[in-house]
Design an enzyme around this catalytic site. Structure first.
Site, PDB file in Angstrom:
ATOM      1  CG  ASP A 196      37.140  47.140  33.634  1.00 47.10           C
ATOM      2  OD1 ASP A 196      37.788  46.610  32.714  1.00 47.10           O
ATOM      3  OD2 ASP A 196      36.268  46.539  34.290  1.00 47.10           O
ATOM      4  CD  GLU A 220      37.080  41.252  30.517  1.00 46.79           C
ATOM      5  OE1 GLU A 220      37.675  40.661  31.429  1.00 46.79           O
ATOM      6  OE2 GLU A 220      36.253  42.157  30.755  1.00 46.79           O
TER       7      GLU A 220
HETATM    8  N1  DPN Z   1      38.586  41.655  33.868  1.00 48.67           N
HETATM    9  C1  DPN Z   1      38.395  42.884  34.561  1.00 48.67           C
HETATM   10  C2  DPN Z   1      37.022  43.347  34.243  1.00 48.67           C
HETATM   11  O1  DPN Z   1      36.911  43.692  33.105  1.00 48.67           O
HETATM   12  O2  DPN Z   1      36.125  43.364  35.038  1.00 48.67           O
HETATM   13  C3  DPN Z   1      38.810  42.896  35.962  1.00 48.67           C
HETATM   14  C4  DPN Z   1      40.205  42.390  36.128  1.00 48.67           C
HETATM   15  C5  DPN Z   1      41.222  42.755  35.278  1.00 48.67           C
HETATM   16  C6  DPN Z   1      40.483  41.527  37.125  1.00 48.67           C
HETATM   17  C7  DPN Z   1      42.485  42.252  35.424  1.00 48.67           C
HETATM   18  C8  DPN Z   1      41.749  41.016  37.298  1.00 48.67           C
HETATM   19  C9  DPN Z   1      42.755  41.399  36.432  1.00 48.67           C
HETATM   20 ZN    ZN Z   2      38.397  44.784  32.411  1.00 52.07          ZN
END
Ligand code: DPN
Ligand code: ZN
Length: 311
Positions: free
Chosen positions: A125, A159
């Site tokens: 991530d 983000e």
């Molecule tokens: N947005 C992500 C994060 O950076 O924590 C988690 C996520 C990604 C959730 C894609 C749903 C779909």
């Molecule tokens: Zn993410």
């Protein structure tokens, strides 16, 4: 893994110089070499290691990540630009990279967030999405892809603090510039260690998605024999900033903190009753926290979708 390897081989036998010259564009998407994507992930890990263990907004590992991705794209002939914004008393950065050529009134964008949380290096991530779109960008150049549409990539800052970078980018565009962006594809977490194969639900209206982009991504997975499920990602990633402006969005995802069900484990393998990513937002989100098969399949589908959308 190569999509439609038999077709590619047939083209070579007939002596075509490039697949793009003779094949329908959607069939000509290149094999994305997962070893290259993993090499980019190693680079993100090294950057985190050298900068206090993370690549978070406002920390030196973030800017080092931006500068490294930018150097790769500059060397490949992309037109790059670093956009700064301020959030929470710190300067954040987006990297925007334009592939030369194509119709500037018809822009296809691919993006993902480059920042990690503070608690870890953020390799799944979202090193995975970031590294995959980087490799797809480099393969556009390597294969001399000449799409009809203009292709632009974005690596977003902050983000993890509320889609700050992607929102700053969209807010910086005029109404005309926004209207030129015909599609935005988002890749956030594409190598989860206990992976699922999720495609953003085009019927997800808060924010809005695109059924056409959803179906294109599904077709990419179908072409490599991978079953998918639709997921409503809502506002949890950067596509939301685009969807709120009524730009068509789509994306893929291999799962975060949620638990894989028994039915999903039968379909995809892996471990039922365990999170898709047990290291989500933790210090153990390292290069050891990536499933290479999921990373490979998603990278190939990204290329498939880009070639199909932009050609
Ligand atoms: N947005 C992500 C994060 O950076 O924590 C988690 C996520 C990604 C959730 C894609 C749903 C779909
Ligand atoms: Zn993410």
């Amino acid at each position: 893994m190569r999509i439609l390897i038999a077709l590619a081989a047939a083209l070579m036998v007939t002596g075509a110089t490039t697949a793009q010259a003779v094949a329908p564009a959607a069939l000509a998407a290149p094999d994305i070499n997962v070893a290259n994507v993993r090499a980019h992930l190693n680079q993100f890990q090294s950057i985190a290691n050298a900068n206090g263990g993370n690549r978070a907004h406002g920390r030196p590992g973030y800017l080092a990540s931006i500068n490294w991705v930018k150097s790769k794209l500059d060397a490949a002939g992309f037109t790059t630009r670093v956009q700064s914004f301020t959030y929470n008393g710190a300067t954040g950065y987006n990297l925007i990279a334009d592939y030369p050529g194509g119709d500037l009134n018809n822009v296809v964008m691919l993006g993902g967030h480059l920042d990690s949380v503070r608690s870890g290096p953020g390799i799944n991530d979202n090193g995975t999405g970031s590294a995959s779109i980087l490799e797809v960008a480099l393969q556009m150049k390597a294969t001399n892809f000449q799409p009809t549409k203009h292709v632009r990539f974005g690596w977003w800052g902050a983000e993890e603090l509320g889609l700050r970078g992607s929102r700053a980018y969209v807010a910086s565009l005029s109404a005309t510039e926004k209207s030129r962006i015909k599609a935005y594809l988002n890749f956030d977490m594409t190598g989860s260690p206990n992976p699922g194969y999720f495609v953003y639900d085009g019927a997800d209206n808060q924010p809005s998605g695109s059924v056409a982009l959803q179906q294109r991504l599904q077709a990419g997975f179908t072409s490599i024999g991978v079953q998918t499920e639709l997921i409503k990602v809502g506002g949890r990633s950067d596509h939301a900033a685009f969807a709120l402006e009524n730009i068509a969005t789509g994306g893929t995802f291999t799962g975060a903190e949620q638990t894989k069900t028994a039915a999903q484990a039968r379909k995809w393998g892996g471990t039922a009753g365990q999170a898709f990513d047990r290291c989500y937002h933790r210090s153990c989100d390292t290069t050891a926290n990536v499933n290479a098969t999921a990373l490979d399949r998603n990278a190939d589908v990204i290329a498939y979708a880009l070639w199909a959308t932009a050609a």
